[in-house]
Design a protein around this motif. Sequence first.
Motif, PDB file in Angstrom:
ATOM      1  N   ASP A 123       0.847  -1.206   0.143  1.00 15.78           N
ATOM      2  CA  ASP A 123       0.088   0.068  -0.025  1.00 15.78           C
ATOM      3  C   ASP A 123       0.816   1.308  -0.163  1.00 15.78           C
ATOM      4  OD1 ASP A 123       0.330   1.190   2.884  1.00 15.78           O
ATOM      5  OD2 ASP A 123       0.301  -1.251   2.999  1.00 15.78           O
ATOM      6  N   GLN A 124       0.252   2.455  -0.401  1.00 14.88           N
ATOM      7  CA  GLN A 124       1.013   3.620  -0.505  1.00 14.88           C
ATOM      8  C   GLN A 124       1.614   4.139   0.981  1.00 14.88           C
ATOM      9  OE1 GLN A 124       1.983   5.217  -3.322  1.00 14.88           O
ATOM     10  NE2 GLN A 124       0.895   3.455  -4.124  1.00 14.88           N
ATOM     11  N   GLN A 128       5.726   4.444   1.263  1.00 16.68           N
ATOM     12  CA  GLN A 128       6.482   5.714   1.647  1.00 16.68           C
ATOM     13  C   GLN A 128       7.530   5.253   2.922  1.00 16.68           C
ATOM     14  OE1 GLN A 128       3.360   8.519   2.937  1.00 16.68           O
ATOM     15  NE2 GLN A 128       2.849   9.071   0.938  1.00 16.68           N
ATOM     16  N   TYR A 134       9.244  10.818  -0.563  1.00 11.72           N
ATOM     17  CA  TYR A 134       7.956  10.409  -1.013  1.00 11.72           C
ATOM     18  C   TYR A 134       7.712  10.676  -2.453  1.00 11.72           C
ATOM     19  CZ  TYR A 134       7.258  10.482   4.165  1.00 11.72           C
ATOM     20  OH  TYR A 134       7.179  10.028   5.540  1.00 11.72           O
ATOM     21  N   ASP A 137       7.848   7.414  -7.160  1.00 15.46           N
ATOM     22  CA  ASP A 137       6.769   6.693  -7.262  1.00 15.46           C
ATOM     23  C   ASP A 137       6.718   5.769  -8.333  1.00 15.46           C
ATOM     24  OD1 ASP A 137       6.867   8.538  -9.432  1.00 15.46           O
ATOM     25  OD2 ASP A 137       4.843   9.292  -9.288  1.00 15.46           O
TER      26      ASP A 137
END
Length: 342
Positions: A123-124, A128, A134, A137
């Motif tokens: 998951d995001q 992170q 951050y 991506d």
Amino acid sequence: MSNLARKKLSDLAYSVLDLVPVLKGGSAGDSIKNTVDLARHAEKWGYKRYWMAEHHNNPGIASSATPVLIGHVAAHTSSIRVGSGGVMLPNHSSLVVAEQFGTLESMFPDRIDLGLGRAPGTDQLTAQALRRDYRSDGQDFPEQLAELRAYFQPDTHAKDTRVRAFPGQGLQIPIWLLGSSGFSAQLAGLLGLPFSFASHFSPENTLPALALYRNSFKPSDVIDKPYSMVSVNVIAADSDEEAQRLATTLQQYHLNIIRNTRGPLEPPVDNIESICNAYEKAYLDQKLAKSIIGSPVTVKAELERFLEETQAEEIMINSQIYEHQARLHSFKIVADILNSEA
């Protein structure tokens, strides 16, 4: 399609994808023991590779420290190639990956594969925590890949670089690009690298991605023609009915994904429709559309169909089966089918 029709199962190399599933009621340690046992059997049965995949923050998967497991499996086998299916490169420093796989290749020469993906494998929020930066991506994946490949170049190519990978520099470690859509397919083609497609969870994109890979392929000093491997779910048993029952574990695995209730691998149930609604069942039917489930006769026919559709040079078998002995039996059935065709 003419080349397609002439391909036979005997033309295929066959390999294993292991997510190192943690079973309900079991532990990560139990799962790792099962992985070693399956790898030893796969080697004996003629499987070419044994790959493990990087996932994080998932209590049902024990392969988060993928390079550590690769070393463990390689140490307990003798000839099968062992690798990552894959390492999610945006989660890591390219230098660290080069050093890790340089170390593995130094320990187990000519047996290590480096499969690379650009998704987070989680998951995001966890992504992170992994990446710290951050802004990372996955969009800079081509640049990261170029950096990683440069670390493996011989000293003559790296003399102006002050940061080098030891071990790593000068080692010939096969790099694969992994994908579930077109991005990595096209990149692999343009760079002349082998490509592995995740049909086991993205069946709808399989044929378009393979076509994109082949159409964009440019020969390189790595390979001179396209080489595609396609991973597919296979649940084989002595009867179609038993295979369908075993496959409810795989269905529950995907149900937990869409419900965001990921956990250990569940034992099979008698009727999957008793634990899901109509929308969820339709999702499962779509998501597992290319999965091969059945008796040896059924599996052989479906493997032939799968080869005819994909024209793959290699297939990688994923079998999310709860009972370890049933999982071993499934892989043995597939090996017997493919070996009997040789």
